[in-house]
Enzyme design. Sequence first.
Site, mmCIF file in Angstrom:
data_model
loop_
_atom_site.group_PDB
_atom_site.id
_atom_site.type_symbol
_atom_site.label_atom_id
_atom_site.label_comp_id
_atom_site.label_asym_id
_atom_site.label_seq_id
_atom_site.Cartn_x
_atom_site.Cartn_y
_atom_site.Cartn_z
ATOM 1 N N TRP A 10 0.821 -1.213 0.000
ATOM 2 C CA TRP A 10 0.000 0.000 0.000
ATOM 3 C C TRP A 10 0.857 1.266 0.000
ATOM 4 O O TRP A 10 0.349 2.373 -0.081
ATOM 5 C CB TRP A 10 -0.964 -0.010 1.207
ATOM 6 C CG TRP A 10 -1.926 -1.167 1.211
ATOM 7 C CD1 TRP A 10 -1.999 -2.186 0.277
ATOM 8 C CD2 TRP A 10 -2.945 -1.460 2.174
ATOM 9 N NE1 TRP A 10 -3.003 -3.072 0.613
ATOM 10 C CE2 TRP A 10 -3.603 -2.650 1.786
ATOM 11 C CE3 TRP A 10 -3.366 -0.824 3.343
ATOM 12 C CZ2 TRP A 10 -4.655 -3.222 2.507
ATOM 13 C CZ3 TRP A 10 -4.411 -1.388 4.068
ATOM 14 C CH2 TRP A 10 -5.056 -2.566 3.656
ATOM 15 N N LYS A 11 2.158 1.104 0.152
ATOM 16 C CA LYS A 11 3.107 2.224 0.178
ATOM 17 C C LYS A 11 2.572 3.335 1.092
ATOM 18 O O LYS A 11 2.065 3.038 2.172
ATOM 19 C CB LYS A 11 3.379 2.707 -1.243
ATOM 20 C CG LYS A 11 3.781 1.547 -2.178
ATOM 21 C CD LYS A 11 4.486 1.972 -3.408
ATOM 22 C CE LYS A 11 4.789 0.773 -4.278
ATOM 23 N NZ LYS A 11 5.779 1.029 -5.281
ATOM 24 N N HIS A 95 12.885 -2.510 0.039
ATOM 25 C CA HIS A 95 12.185 -2.033 -1.164
ATOM 26 C C HIS A 95 13.024 -0.942 -1.834
ATOM 27 O O HIS A 95 13.710 -0.163 -1.158
ATOM 28 C CB HIS A 95 10.804 -1.486 -0.790
ATOM 29 C CG HIS A 95 9.961 -1.204 -2.001
ATOM 30 N ND1 HIS A 95 10.087 -0.059 -2.732
ATOM 31 C CD2 HIS A 95 9.028 -1.960 -2.630
ATOM 32 C CE1 HIS A 95 9.243 -0.103 -3.761
ATOM 33 N NE2 HIS A 95 8.595 -1.253 -3.724
ATOM 34 N N GLU A 167 12.025 -7.178 -8.059
ATOM 35 C CA GLU A 167 11.339 -5.976 -8.526
ATOM 36 C C GLU A 167 12.347 -5.091 -9.263
ATOM 37 O O GLU A 167 13.034 -4.265 -8.628
ATOM 38 C CB GLU A 167 10.754 -5.204 -7.335
ATOM 39 C CG GLU A 167 9.790 -6.024 -6.505
ATOM 40 C CD GLU A 167 8.797 -5.145 -5.758
ATOM 41 O OE1 GLU A 167 7.604 -5.324 -5.970
ATOM 42 O OE2 GLU A 167 9.230 -4.274 -4.987
ATOM 43 N N GLY A 173 6.203 1.371 -10.650
ATOM 44 C CA GLY A 173 5.497 2.656 -10.705
ATOM 45 C C GLY A 173 5.395 3.245 -12.096
ATOM 46 O O GLY A 173 5.271 4.460 -12.248
ATOM 47 N N SER A 214 4.671 -2.770 -11.538
ATOM 48 C CA SER A 214 3.613 -2.417 -12.497
ATOM 49 C C SER A 214 2.768 -3.606 -12.938
ATOM 50 O O SER A 214 2.367 -3.707 -14.098
ATOM 51 C CB SER A 214 4.219 -1.679 -13.700
ATOM 52 O OG SER A 214 4.911 -0.538 -13.234
ATOM 53 N N GLY A 235 1.536 -3.153 -6.374
ATOM 54 C CA GLY A 235 1.375 -1.875 -5.686
ATOM 55 C C GLY A 235 0.044 -1.251 -6.076
ATOM 56 O O GLY A 235 -1.025 -1.706 -5.664
HETATM 57 P P1 13P Z 1 3.563 -0.860 -8.610
HETATM 58 O O1 13P Z 1 2.758 -2.124 -8.804
HETATM 59 O O2 13P Z 1 2.702 0.329 -8.272
HETATM 60 O O3 13P Z 1 4.484 -0.606 -9.766
HETATM 61 O O4 13P Z 1 4.468 -1.079 -7.326
HETATM 62 C C1 13P Z 1 5.176 -2.275 -7.238
HETATM 63 C C2 13P Z 1 5.907 -2.322 -5.977
HETATM 64 O O5 13P Z 1 6.749 -1.505 -5.682
HETATM 65 C C3 13P Z 1 5.546 -3.406 -5.030
HETATM 66 O O6 13P Z 1 6.466 -3.436 -4.019
#
Ligand code: 13P
Length: 259
Positions: A10-11, A95, A167, A173, A214, A235
């Site tokens: 969820w950042k 991360h 990742e 993102g 993404s 994310g």
């Molecule tokens: P996104 O799916 O928004 O690109 O983020 C991926 C992420 O950083 C999961 O840790």
Amino acid sequence: MKRMILGSGWKMFLSDSEALAHAEAIAAYGTEAQGLELFVLPSFTALHRVTERLAGSGIRVGAQNMAWAEKGAFTGEVSVLSLKEMGVTHVEIGHTERRELFGETVATIALKLRTALQHGLTPVYCFGENAAEKRNGQTERVLAEEFREALHGIGFEEAQTIIFAYEPVWAIGVAQSAEPEEVNPIIGSLRSVLAELYPSSKEGSEFRIVYGGSVNLDNFPKLLEQPHIDGLFVGRASLVPENYAEMVRQMTRKAAEQR
Ligand code: 13P
């Protein structure tokens, strides 16, 4: 038999009330998910309420970071002991946003991995090459070097409890994920590196390695088809409850096919 993994980061996208509302909206999907390991990673301040709301739902809750020390003069940090008291089961470590924006290093990541494992939390250990490393053909070398440093001294049994989250920095993102067909052999090569580090391993097949960057409903099915991918770490796209529900459904179907 490994369970397929669906992680949702969820950042810092949701306030605490929004996080609770999101937990409320997705809580029911956990019970539908057979044979999956589901986890969500809210902000620290929302952890208590989200953990309470999702208790017994089949969706586990993790933190997005933690201190390597248990206690002491570490202003602004959060201890593994507090996480455990709240019923948190997972913890994200390393991360790329922590590395790039907050100066985390492989050395501190290695310490945090140990602390999480000593306390029985499941580390979601994130790593990936950046755009320049990819352009220069250094992906596999860079990731192998990182593994050697981060996993040094961690035993085979313990390493199998880690969720390895590949990742690629350039794929986070943005609009498009890395190509599924490109991700698969990279994860395959990571299994070989792990098999070298852990000679008792059967070609690295015991290790749980997911892809993140993404992921959305368009690329989800193709990513899921790749044999080396044990799950997906999402994310932005996972913050829409309907998308999350559909991802859980697709992965549950895939897990059933594999049984
Ligand atoms: P996104 O799916 O928004 O690109 O983020 C991926 C992420 O950083 C999961 O840790």
